[in-house]
Every structure is written in structure tokens, then in C-alpha cells.
Enzyme design. Structure first.
Site, PDB file in Angstrom:
ATOM      1  CB  THR B 179     -10.157 -22.798   8.520  1.00 26.29           C
ATOM      2  OG1 THR B 179      -9.795 -23.143   7.208  1.00 26.29           O
ATOM      3  CG2 THR B 179     -10.137 -24.001   9.420  1.00 26.29           C
ATOM      4  CD  GLU B 266     -16.450 -14.234   5.879  1.00 25.43           C
ATOM      5  OE1 GLU B 266     -15.229 -14.232   5.785  1.00 25.43           O
ATOM      6  OE2 GLU B 266     -17.201 -14.783   5.072  1.00 25.43           O
ATOM      7  CG  ASN B 389     -17.659 -14.212   1.488  1.00 27.56           C
ATOM      8  OD1 ASN B 389     -16.597 -14.758   1.778  1.00 27.56           O
ATOM      9  ND2 ASN B 389     -18.626 -14.039   2.360  1.00 27.56           N
TER      10      ASN B 389
END
Lengths: 394, 394
Positions: B179, B266, B389
Site C-alpha cells: 500500500t 519494485e 510479483n
């Protein structure tokens, strides 16, 4: 399958790379009723601009297509080159310039080598044969790993009507490679408004429902040519039932091609159908399905075979559609993993993970708020996708 | 930097993983004027729902934040748990429940372990110190590789007004982790409407202008607490000039944090500013900048250090804004590569490629059709993004 009156040819023209089929021709021995759908990108390649103008009459007799060079962002010179190639082909075929449709896919921003095209046109026309459909399907490939063809036959007024289509992916926009192109030929006897309507309807439910990376090429197009040789009763404004039969068959061919494109998406290892039901409107279901199907996080989770329902719920939540989070059910295949907005626990997750190991599966999101329902088709997002697109031009 | 009246603490509470700071507390020794901006996701985590309700009065005294568990998609039990933890903290601090703001980030769909929280609250409160700001910034990290803090000081009415902020990325939505959270404390003496307005304006121009993967968490929030200890003349409806000075300083802190989030996206290896100018309206410039900045193809090309102007042109073209393709200029840093819609050739491309080797650079798209101008900040899209991911939960 062959369709009487349609001939095909493909040659190695070294548009960009040697020793590969890269110039294709689809030719009808008589003018065809022809409809097209073109990229909505504001930046349109030269062939797209020319085709749209020429298709105002709804007629064409030849499609000349090349890979290796998109002829996009090439200004006036690009348009001049496209017209020169078109004129050369028309002269060789003995048809008016306006009956030629052009399609290009490949590197953006480079000018077509007109001389290289002209040198090969005679050979291309000489090679025309009813058997070369698959060779043209091969010539339009760029990052595709395999050619994509599909066909269907339906009875209309007691006559067999044949539809044959070919396509190339997608997987990305055109930037350097990978426009979506599809060409369909049919012997249906059909008037332009009905052909155009069938095509628009079919594209909306097939090519517009697939997503590989959410980008749109400068060169995308779908063309369908109908030569009427099936001799079925004319499909026109007075035959809505026949139009629907034709439309369904066309949709079958387009959907087959569309799913082949997704399955061959750059780096893709899986094909996923994202189904949303229980929405207030079909349109809202589509918006949510599309948001889920394009989420990088959802797609990387699919690649990781991770039943990551949280990413899906979050994508549903940001789609811009109002719904009741506490009502939402989510299933992977037939395994329910979220019920009324809440996770059903690790047993359900384990069962769902098994579904994700398949090459092809569905997820279903039920909003329980109405009867709106739609599907979008996507693929997973892999390490290879990034590698392909990061290293593409080097 | 310290700000008088604000205390901070962080402990290892093993919310999900042992041996890491994962529970943080920001405490003001007096009630603060407090404004918040929360996720627009329809699926809102329990703490978000509670905070929005509590902030109607525009006042708070404590922020309790945990990583490891998002407390999202957890239904009534999730809300009950959040309220229990909040009650425990309020009692220990000796303040009303309503003065506690809650924030969570981490795995979705799992319930908070209330007992684990309660066990650590006394220790957390005991640890409060003006020096522990950085420790809280560490406790809120998930996939972040480094804590993110920023500060600024401005003169208002002859008094020093201090602003300190911390944030965690982004890089994805919340799904399991990540988040975007940001907490800002200031000693400004400011009324709620002016604080809220300054925050909305700042968030719009900073956090809402960054994109890592285009997803939005169920737990995103930005909170700013002002304790008034600077004793500057009250910033209220009668002091628009002072409000602007404060707003600028707040924006400086938020932008610093936002850029740190992008740089720590990321798998990111580069930070890119996408500037669009010459649009008819600022809004249209923003739409185009956002489309370019979120394109997977553009971002993978950045990763590949490929001056792939074609992908950028195509992204501009599909943004849904009308413009003149034949007018567009595109520059990488100060190297013009497309002029009036046309590629300037391989020399320009080579020079542009050098720019792409930098860790941080700008691209500028000039539509030459008006004065609308906006910027969006993005990072590249790497093989590691997919790996992070795809493998995240395993």
C-alpha cells in the site's frame, strides 16, 4: 479450405530481414464488398490513412501486406511511398489503384524501400494460388511464434457460405513490431452495410476483448472481403435472420483468431478468461473485467500460479464502478475462493492454486447486483514479456 | 529534525514475520488538527473505513500503523479487531478512542491477531521518543528497500514552521503487500479547511502523479497532523498568502517522498519524468503523460535503455486526446528525436540512447497546440518487477 475466387501469395522481399516471408498478397478475381475496422490511435500509419479513404466505397480487390516496416510516423514521404507501391501492384494486377488495400507492420519511423517492393511485385503476383493462404499468414508474423488461421462454414438459404481468416498478434503495440492485423475472406453474398455491421459487432466481442499489454498500435486493422461466390440469397437489409447467421459465423472465426493471439501473447504461458457477472449493466461488467485483465499485478500472479484473490479484489475495486464489496464472490474455475467479499480460507486457496497450474482457465467475479455479464480474454505477464520488450531492438 | 510535541515509537510485534519492526506509533502530546486523503478503491480496508469516519471532526492525536497485515476484505470481524486495538491504545495513552487513526499494510484477507497487538502496546507507548521518527518509517516498510523520510522548514509570520514526513511505497497495490502510506507532522498553526486544502492540492500534484504499476491499494492513505506549536499567526480563511507558503512547503515534502517511492518502485532501475506541454488544457497534458508513464511497452523500453520513440508516440496516440500528430516534438533529456511527428534519424537516436543510460532523466512531449503542461513520474519496468510479483507469496 479454399474459397473460389480468392488467391494468395507470399514472397521473401527482405523488407527488414533476409530469408523470411515478409510480403503477402490476397487477391480476388473480382471486386469484393469490403469492410474494415482500423486503429483508434490518433497516430495512424500511412497505409491506414489510405485504406480508410479508399474503403469509403466499401469495395476492394486486393490486400498487400508487409511485415518488417510499419510505415508509421513517416510523414508525406511515407504516404507517397505507400501510394507508389499500391500503383505498381494495381498496374501488375490490372485493377484500379483504389481497389488495393495496404497493411504494414514492423518498425516505426523508417521509410519503406519502394524499389525493394517493386522488384518483388511481379514475382508476388505470379505466385498467386488458392493454396497459399497459410503462406500469407506466415508472412504477416512479427513477434508471433506461429501463424494464426481459422475458418467456418454455415448454411445460408441452403448454400454453403465459407469464411477464412488469418491474424497476427498483438502482444504489444506496433512500436517496433506487433500490430494486430486480421484479414478475412468469404464467399458470402452480402451488401456493405450488413458486412460492416457484422464486422463491427464481431470485432467488439472478440479482438476488442483481448488484452496482452493494453497498448494499441498505429497500424491495427481488420479487413473482410466478400466475393458473393456462394450465391446465397443476398444478405441485405431485408434478411436480418441471414445476417445474424453470417454474423455468428464471422464472430466464430474472429474469436478463434483472437484467442490464438492471446495464447501467443509475448512471453505468455497461460490464457485466462475473466468473466464478470451480476453487474448492473453489461458495460460495467466489461469495465471491471478489462481492469482485472490488464492489471500487471494480477497478470504477474497468474504467471506465478498464485491464487492471489487479493489483487483481483483490489483491481475490481479500482475499476471505477460502484458495487457492494460485501457481496462479491470470486471463483477460479469452479473453486470459490471469496464469498460475500470474504476469503474462504487456505483450503479453498489450495484448490484454486491447482486451477492456476492449467494452461487455460477462467476466473469468475459475481457482483450479485444485477444481470450485467461480460468476458475479457487475457494472458499472464511473464519475465519473458519484459525480456522480449526490453531487448527488442537490440 | 524534531518537532516539539510529537513522539514516535516502533517495536517488533511479529504481525507476520519475526525480528522486524512492524508496529509503529506517532503521538502528539495534544490533539492536532488532522487531515487525510484515502484510497479511492471501492474495496476499503477496515482501518480506512474507521479513519474516514473519525476524521470528520478533523482532529487526531495518534496514528497506529502496522505492516504485515492489511486488514482488508476481513468483514465485520476485521472492523471489530481494529476497534479493539484502537481502544487498547487509547486507554494506554489516556486519550479518547476517536483520537486514534489506524493504518495497516500487508497481506489482504487475513485477520489481525488482536492479542499480539495488545501484548505490545504498553512497550510501544513506553518507547515513545522524539528521536524515533526513522524507526516508524522503517516499521511501515513492506517491499520497500529503504525507509523514506523528508522534511522542510518555512517562515510564516516570522516563525519557523517545520514539516516532517515519512512514506512507504507503492510498487504495486496492496494485494499482499505494498500500500502507499504517508504520515506528515507539522507544528504549523493552521485551521482544518486550510490544512485539508493544502493536503488535497499537494497530493494531487505529487502522490497522484507517480505510477509504478497503475494499481491502487485498498489501504492507501496520507495523513497530516498539525499541533500548532510553531505559534505562527493562525493560517485560516483570512490568510491566503500564508496558506500558500505552507502549501508549497507541504508539497515539497510530499514530492520528495513521492519521488523516493518511484525510485524504490519494485524492480525499478530508473526514475523518469514524463513532461507533456503544448496541450490545449493541463488536464489533457496530464492524461497523455499518465498514458505514456503507465505503458508497459514504454516502461520495458526504458529498462532496456532503448530510445524507443515509436512506443511513446503510439502511447500518446491512444491516450484519448485529440492532437496533431504532425506537430509533435519528442525529446529525451535535451536531445530532440522526433520533430513535427517525424523521426530525426539514427544520430539523434544514438544521442538519446546515452540519456537513457542515466539513473534519472526526463522525456518531453510537445504537442504545439496550446499552453497545457503537466508532469508524471514513473520508473522502468524490469524483469525483477515480474519476479517480485510472481513469486511474492511463495
Amino acid at each position: 479450405m479454399n474459397i473460389e475466387g480468392f488467391l494468395f501469395s507470399a514472397v521473401e522481399a527482405s523488407v527488414k530481414y533476409p530469408d523470411r516471408l515478409d510480403l503477402g498478397l490476397i487477391f480476388s478475381d473480382e471486386p469484393c464488398v469490403t469492410a474494415g475496422v482500423f486503429t483508434t490511435n490518433q497516430v495512424k500509419a500511412a497505409p491506414v490513412v489510405i485504406d480508410i479513404e479508399r474503403l469509403k466505397e466499401g469495395r476492394a480487390q486486393a490486400i498487400l501486406v508487409n511485415s518488417g516496416c510499419a510505415n508509421a510516423c513517416t510523414g508525406e514521404e511515407g504516404e507517397k511511398n505507400a501510394l507508389a507501391i499500391s500503383a505498381c501492384l494495381a498496374e501488375t494486377l490490372g485493377i484500379p489503384d483504389e481497389m488495393v488495400q495496404l497493411a504494414s507492420t514492423g518498425v516505426i519511423g523508417e521509410q519503406l524501400d519502394v524499389a525493394a517492393f517493386e522488384k518483388n511485385i511481379t514475382r508476388l503476383v505470379k505466385g498467386l494460388s488458392s493454396d497459399n493462404f497459410d503462406k500469407v499468414a506466415e508472412a504477416i508474423m512479427t513477434t508471433d511464434t506461429r501463424p494464426k488461421v481459422a475458418c467456418d462454414t454455415v448454411k445460408i438459404g441452403g448454400r454453403d457460405v465459407r469464411i477464412m481468416g488469418m491474424a497476427k498478434g498483438a502482444g504489444m503495440i506496433m512500436p517496433n513490431m506487433a500490430t494486430m492485423l486480421a484479414f478475412v475472406v468469404t464467399d458470402a453474398q452480402i451488401s456493405f452495410p450488413e458486412l460492416h455491421k457484422s464486422l463491427l459487432f464481431g470485432v467488439e466481442r472478440t479482438f476488442n476483448r483481448i488484452t496482452v499489454d493494453g497498448d494499441t498500435s498505429t497500424n491495427d486493422m481488420v479487413l473482410v472481403m466478400a466475393n458473393g461466390r456462394a450465391d446465397n440469397p443476398w444478405i441485405d437489409g431485408d434478411s436480418p435472420d441471414d445476417q445474424l447467421v453470417f454474423q455468428d459465423a464471422l464472430e466464430t472465426v474472429l474469436k478463434d483468431l483472437a484467442l490464438q493471439i492471446v495464447a501467443d501473447g509475448e512471453g505468455a504461458t497461460k490464457t485466462i478468461t475473466v468473466r464478470v457477472c451480476g453487474a448492473k449493466e453489461d458495460e460495467e461488467a466489461e469495465t471491471i473485467a478489462r481492469t482485472v485483465a490488464t492489471s500487471s499485478l494480477v497478470k504477474t500472479a497468474f504467471f506465478g500460479e498464485d491464487a492471489n484473490w487479493g489483487r483481483i479484489m483490489a483491481a475490481v475495486g479500482r475499476a471505477g464502478v460502484r458495487f457492494y464489496p460485501e457481496r462479491v464472490d470470486l471463483a477460479f474455475g469452479d473453486v470459490l475462493i471469496v464469498k460475500n467479499g470474504q476469503f474462504l480460507g487456505s483450503e479453498a486457496e489450495k484448490a484454486a492454486s491447482e486451477i492456476l497450474k492449467e494452461k487455460s482457465f477462467s476466473i469468475c467475479i459475481d457482483l450479485k447486483d444485477g444481470t450485467g455479464c461480460e468476458e475479457v480474454y487475457t494472458c499472464d505477464f511473464s519475465v519473458d514479456y519484459v525480456k522480449i520488450n526490453a531487448d527488442y531492438r537490440s
